[in-house]
Design a protein around this motif. Structure first.
Motif, short mmCIF file in Angstrom:
data_model
loop_
_atom_site.label_atom_id
_atom_site.label_comp_id
_atom_site.label_asym_id
_atom_site.label_seq_id
_atom_site.Cartn_x
_atom_site.Cartn_y
_atom_site.Cartn_z
N ALA A 75 0.83 -1.20 0.00
CA ALA A 75 0.00 0.00 0.00
C ALA A 75 0.87 1.25 0.00
CB ALA A 75 -0.93 0.00 1.21
N SER A 76 1.92 1.25 0.79
CA SER A 76 2.82 2.39 0.84
C SER A 76 3.44 2.67 -0.52
CB SER A 76 3.90 2.15 1.89
OG SER A 76 4.70 3.29 2.04
N LEU A 77 3.88 1.63 -1.19
CA LEU A 77 4.46 1.79 -2.53
C LEU A 77 3.44 2.37 -3.51
CD1 LEU A 77 6.56 -1.48 -2.94
CD2 LEU A 77 7.43 0.87 -2.80
N ILE A 78 2.23 1.86 -3.47
CA ILE A 78 1.18 2.34 -4.38
C ILE A 78 0.88 3.81 -4.11
CG2 ILE A 78 -1.27 2.15 -4.97
CD1 ILE A 78 -0.94 -0.91 -4.54
N PHE A 79 0.64 4.14 -2.84
CA PHE A 79 0.32 5.53 -2.51
C PHE A 79 1.48 6.46 -2.84
CE2 PHE A 79 -2.81 3.69 0.71
CZ PHE A 79 -3.90 3.92 -0.11
#
Length: 172
Positions: A75-79
């Motif tokens: 999720a961190s990478l996507i955001f």
């Protein structure tokens, strides 16, 4: 009456999050399962990352600690890739919640502070204030009452600025 499956899925995930926050793990898991079931019926393109990534379920560690961290890392990478600072703040909150679940108060405090900073950068004052209140709670757990008071005063000021009628009660 219910709305679209996407709207209902979002509500169920939020209900699961509320149950999780009150330590009602079985009820939370039930809401999360039903939310994912409804989300599966939503036509593509699907764009709600919280539901897609099952973010709200990670704190229950139902699929194991490694899986929970993997979801948060993804999720961190996507955001980060899409420039969603609010989303990064949400991930920081969930990381803090997971650290708390695992008993690491110091790491939880660090991520609540990080979330507050991210929300501040995004201009999301209300979420910033909520993260600040959480950080204050953990400052108390660390025995840092003076730091907690400073944070609570900051949160109270933010809540007043955004005219949130509930927020000041949280900062008491």
């Amino acid at each position: 009456e219910g709305g679209s499956p996407a709207d209902e899925a979002r509500v169920l995930m939020a209900m699961g999050d509320l149950e999780k926050d009150t330590f009602q793990w079985d009820a939370a898991a039930s809401y999360f399962r039903e939310g994912r079931r409804l989300w599966a019926m939503v036509p593509k393109p699907k764009s709600d990352f919280h539901v897609l990534l099952k973010l709200e379920t990670v704190v229950s560690v139902s699929e194991g600690e490694d899986a929970a961290w993997a979801v948060l890392d993804q999720a961190s990478l996507i955001f980060d890739n899409i420039g969603d600072i609010d989303g990064l703040g949400d991930v920081a909150i969930l990381r803090a919640d997971l650290y708390w679940t695992l008993g690491d108060i110091h790491a939880a405090l660090s991520d609540y502070r990080k979330a507050a900073s991210l929300y501040q950068s995004a201009g999301n004052r209300q979420r910033e204030a909520l993260a600040v209140v959480r950080a204050a709670e953990f400052e108390v757990l660390e025995g840092h009452n003076v730091e907690a008071l400073v944070l609570l005063e900051r949160a109270e000021s933010i809540f007043a600025d955004v005219e949130d009628p509930i927020g000041p009660a949280l900062a008491l």
